[in-house]
Enzyme design. Structure first.
Site, PDB file in Angstrom:
ATOM      1  N   SER A 132       0.862  -1.194   0.000  1.00  0.00           N
ATOM      2  CA  SER A 132       0.000   0.000   0.000  1.00  0.00           C
ATOM      3  C   SER A 132       0.892   1.236   0.000  1.00  0.00           C
ATOM      4  O   SER A 132       2.047   1.171   0.458  1.00  0.00           O
ATOM      5  CB  SER A 132      -0.853  -0.002   1.268  1.00  0.00           C
ATOM      6  OG  SER A 132      -1.503   1.242   1.429  1.00  0.00           O
ATOM      7  N   TYR A 145      -1.738  -0.612  10.404  1.00  0.00           N
ATOM      8  CA  TYR A 145      -1.778  -0.940   8.967  1.00  0.00           C
ATOM      9  C   TYR A 145      -0.462  -0.522   8.294  1.00  0.00           C
ATOM     10  O   TYR A 145       0.134  -1.310   7.551  1.00  0.00           O
ATOM     11  CB  TYR A 145      -2.972  -0.229   8.327  1.00  0.00           C
ATOM     12  CG  TYR A 145      -3.197  -0.562   6.874  1.00  0.00           C
ATOM     13  CD1 TYR A 145      -3.758  -1.783   6.506  1.00  0.00           C
ATOM     14  CD2 TYR A 145      -2.872   0.347   5.876  1.00  0.00           C
ATOM     15  CE1 TYR A 145      -3.984  -2.082   5.162  1.00  0.00           C
ATOM     16  CE2 TYR A 145      -3.098   0.054   4.541  1.00  0.00           C
ATOM     17  CZ  TYR A 145      -3.651  -1.159   4.186  1.00  0.00           C
ATOM     18  OH  TYR A 145      -3.875  -1.454   2.860  1.00  0.00           O
ATOM     19  N   LYS A 149       2.261  -3.112   6.544  1.00  0.00           N
ATOM     20  CA  LYS A 149       2.655  -3.060   5.130  1.00  0.00           C
ATOM     21  C   LYS A 149       4.159  -2.764   4.998  1.00  0.00           C
ATOM     22  O   LYS A 149       4.812  -3.258   4.078  1.00  0.00           O
ATOM     23  CB  LYS A 149       1.827  -2.015   4.383  1.00  0.00           C
ATOM     24  CG  LYS A 149       0.336  -2.379   4.275  1.00  0.00           C
ATOM     25  CD  LYS A 149       0.106  -3.676   3.490  1.00  0.00           C
ATOM     26  CE  LYS A 149      -1.363  -3.913   3.187  1.00  0.00           C
ATOM     27  NZ  LYS A 149      -1.609  -5.161   2.446  1.00  0.00           N
TER      28      LYS A 149
HETATM   29  P1  NDP Z   1     -11.272  -6.021   0.558  1.00  0.00           P
HETATM   30  O1  NDP Z   1     -11.654  -5.827   1.976  1.00  0.00           O
HETATM   31  O2  NDP Z   1     -12.168  -5.562  -0.518  1.00  0.00           O
HETATM   32  O3  NDP Z   1     -10.906  -7.558   0.301  1.00  0.00           O
HETATM   33  C1  NDP Z   1      -9.972  -8.177   1.127  1.00  0.00           C
HETATM   34  C2  NDP Z   1     -10.030  -9.659   0.900  1.00  0.00           C
HETATM   35  O4  NDP Z   1      -9.121 -10.273   1.827  1.00  0.00           O
HETATM   36  C3  NDP Z   1     -11.412 -10.228   1.175  1.00  0.00           C
HETATM   37  O5  NDP Z   1     -11.684 -11.270   0.278  1.00  0.00           O
HETATM   38  C4  NDP Z   1     -11.269 -10.736   2.599  1.00  0.00           C
HETATM   39  O6  NDP Z   1     -12.141 -11.789   2.930  1.00  0.00           O
HETATM   40  C5  NDP Z   1      -9.833 -11.240   2.590  1.00  0.00           C
HETATM   41  N1  NDP Z   1      -9.382 -11.334   3.962  1.00  0.00           N
HETATM   42  C6  NDP Z   1      -9.279 -10.342   4.878  1.00  0.00           C
HETATM   43  N2  NDP Z   1      -8.925 -10.856   6.064  1.00  0.00           N
HETATM   44  C7  NDP Z   1      -8.803 -12.199   5.893  1.00  0.00           C
HETATM   45  C8  NDP Z   1      -8.481 -13.276   6.738  1.00  0.00           C
HETATM   46  N3  NDP Z   1      -8.208 -13.099   8.039  1.00  0.00           N
HETATM   47  N4  NDP Z   1      -8.448 -14.515   6.207  1.00  0.00           N
HETATM   48  C9  NDP Z   1      -8.733 -14.732   4.916  1.00  0.00           C
HETATM   49  N5  NDP Z   1      -9.059 -13.764   4.061  1.00  0.00           N
HETATM   50  C10 NDP Z   1      -9.095 -12.504   4.543  1.00  0.00           C
HETATM   51  O7  NDP Z   1      -9.839  -5.331   0.413  1.00  0.00           O
HETATM   52  P2  NDP Z   1      -9.106  -4.717  -0.848  1.00  0.00           P
HETATM   53  O8  NDP Z   1      -9.412  -5.449  -2.076  1.00  0.00           O
HETATM   54  O9  NDP Z   1      -9.310  -3.264  -0.779  1.00  0.00           O
HETATM   55  O10 NDP Z   1      -7.602  -4.978  -0.413  1.00  0.00           O
HETATM   56  C11 NDP Z   1      -6.793  -5.958  -1.030  1.00  0.00           C
HETATM   57  C12 NDP Z   1      -5.361  -5.655  -0.681  1.00  0.00           C
HETATM   58  O11 NDP Z   1      -5.025  -4.370  -1.168  1.00  0.00           O
HETATM   59  C13 NDP Z   1      -5.098  -5.617   0.832  1.00  0.00           C
HETATM   60  O12 NDP Z   1      -3.863  -6.212   1.106  1.00  0.00           O
HETATM   61  C14 NDP Z   1      -5.076  -4.137   1.141  1.00  0.00           C
HETATM   62  O13 NDP Z   1      -4.303  -3.856   2.269  1.00  0.00           O
HETATM   63  C15 NDP Z   1      -4.474  -3.584  -0.137  1.00  0.00           C
HETATM   64  N6  NDP Z   1      -4.755  -2.186  -0.378  1.00  0.00           N
HETATM   65  C16 NDP Z   1      -6.048  -1.746  -0.508  1.00  0.00           C
HETATM   66  C17 NDP Z   1      -6.291  -0.420  -0.727  1.00  0.00           C
HETATM   67  C18 NDP Z   1      -7.677   0.125  -0.848  1.00  0.00           C
HETATM   68  O14 NDP Z   1      -7.850   1.355  -0.808  1.00  0.00           O
HETATM   69  N7  NDP Z   1      -8.691  -0.686  -1.057  1.00  0.00           N
HETATM   70  C19 NDP Z   1      -5.197   0.567  -0.853  1.00  0.00           C
HETATM   71  C20 NDP Z   1      -3.888  -0.016  -0.719  1.00  0.00           C
HETATM   72  C21 NDP Z   1      -3.695  -1.331  -0.496  1.00  0.00           C
HETATM   73  P3  NDP Z   1     -13.447 -11.496   3.841  1.00  0.00           P
HETATM   74  O15 NDP Z   1     -14.131 -10.308   3.248  1.00  0.00           O
HETATM   75  O16 NDP Z   1     -14.217 -12.752   3.711  1.00  0.00           O
HETATM   76  O17 NDP Z   1     -12.929 -11.220   5.207  1.00  0.00           O
END
Ligand code: NDP
Length: 240
Positions: A132, A145, A149
Site C-alpha cells: 500500500s 496498517y 505493510k
Molecule cells: P477487501 O476488503 O475488498 O478484500 C480483502 C479480501 O481479503 C477479502 O476477500 C477478505 O475476505 C480477505 N481477507 C481479509 N482478512 C482475511 C483473513 N483473516 N483470512 C482470509 N481472508 C481474509 O480489500 P481490498 O481489495 O481493498 O484490499 C486488497 C489488498 O489491497 C489488501 O492487502 C489491502 O491492504 C491492499 N490495499 C487496498 C487499498 C484500498 O484502498 N482498497 C489501498 C492499498 C492497499 P473477507 O471479506 O471474507 O474477510
C-alpha cells in the site's frame, strides 16, 4: 499477457482487488486457486471456475495448511489484507497483532510453502505482494496498517534477493485508495476522502481493475527482469 496453463494462487480472492485479479486471470487463461475467508465468497469463486478454499489467514497453522493444499502452483498473489481504524495513541495490541498476522505473517507463510515447492521441483515462478502507499506515508489512524505493510515490504525485498537465484521473482505493489469494501470502511468520511483525493494528480481513486492489471504484468514473463520493486499504483500521489 497470456496465462494459459498457469496455475495462480490468489489470497483475499473473495472481494475487491483480489476478486478483480481473479477475473482478469481467468479471462487470460489461468487456473486460479483462491484462498479467502467468507463462505459465500468461496461459493461464488467456485462458480467462476476457481479451486476455492476457505481459510482464516490470521491463524498461522491454518494458513500453512491452506498454502500446502493450494499447491502445485506457478504464480502467487498475496492480496488478502485488512485494516482497523485507530489513532496511534489508541492502537490496541489486539488490533496490531491481528493486522500483522493477516497483512504480514500470512503472506510470508504462503510464500514460503509456494517457493519451497518450486525450488524442490526446479521450476520458476513469481510472487506479487499487495502492499500500500501506507507503507511509505504515515496515514493518520492507520498506525498498525502502515506498520504491517512496511513489514511486508521488508519481506518482499528479502524474498527478491533470496529467491531470484532459484528463478522466483518477488515484487510489491502499492495502491492508493482503491474503491473496494476495505476502502469504504477506511474512507467513508467525505472530508477525509476529499483531502486524500486532492493529493492524487489524476483526480480519482483507483478501481480494483487498475491494480489487478499491474499485478498481472508483474506476474507475467514480460516482467522477467523486474525483481524486488515497490510499484506505486497511485495516480501520482507519492510524487514529492
Ligand atoms: P477487501 O476488503 O475488498 O478484500 C480483502 C479480501 O481479503 C477479502 O476477500 C477478505 O475476505 C480477505 N481477507 C481479509 N482478512 C482475511 C483473513 N483473516 N483470512 C482470509 N481472508 C481474509 O480489500 P481490498 O481489495 O481493498 O484490499 C486488497 C489488498 O489491497 C489488501 O492487502 C489491502 O491492504 C491492499 N490495499 C487496498 C487499498 C484500498 O484502498 N482498497 C489501498 C492499498 C492497499 P473477507 O471479506 O471474507 O474477510
Amino acid at each position: 499477457m497470456d496465462f494459459e496453463n498457469k496455475t495462480v494462487i490468489v489470497t483475499g480472492a473473495g472481494k475487491g482487488i483480489g476478486r478483480a485479479t481473479v477475473e482478469l486471470l481467468i479471462g487470460r487463461g489461468a487456473q486460479v486457486v483462491a484462498l479467502t475467508r467468507s463462505a459465500a465468497d468461496v461459493e461464488a469463486l467456485r462458480h467462476m471456475g476457481c479451486r476455492a478454499m476457505q481459510v482464516d489467514l490470521s491463524d498461522a497453522d491454518a494458513t500453512r495448511r491452506a498454502a500446502l493444499a493450494a499447491l502445485p502452483a506457478d504464480l502467487l498473489v498475496n492480496c488478502a489484507g485488512t485494516t482497523e481504524l485507530q489513532s496511534f495513541l489508541e492502537t490496541t495490541v489486539e488490533a496490531f497483532d491481528h493486522l500483522i498476522a493477516v497483512n504480514t505473517r500470512a503472506p510470508m507463510i504462503v510464500a514460503q510453502e509456494y517457493a519451497r515447492a518450486l525450488i524442490r521441483e526446479g521450476r520458476n515462478g513469481a510472487i506479487v505482494n499487495v502492499s500500500s502507499v501506507a507503507s511509505f506515508v504515515g496515514i493518520p489512524d492507520h498506525a498498525a496498517y502502515c506498520a504491517s505493510k512496511g513489514g511486508l515490504d521488508g519481506l518482499t525485498r528479502v524474498m527478491a534477493k533470496e529467491l531470484a537465484p532459484h528463478g522466483i521473482r518477488a515484487n510489491g505493489i502499492h495502491p492508493t485508495v482503491t474503491l473496494t469494501p476495505m476502502a469504504i470502511k477506511a474512507w467513508s468520511d467525505p472530508d477525509k476522502a476529499a483531502g486524500m483525493l486532492s493529493r492524487i494528480p489524476v483526480g480519482r481513486f483507483a478501481e480494483p481493475v487498475d491494480v489487478a492489471e499491474v499485478i498481472l504484468f508483474l506476474l507475467s514473463e514480460e516482467a522477467a527482469m523486474i525483481n524486488g520493486i515497490s510499484m506505486p499504483v497511485d495516480g501520482g500521489y507519492m510524487i514529492a
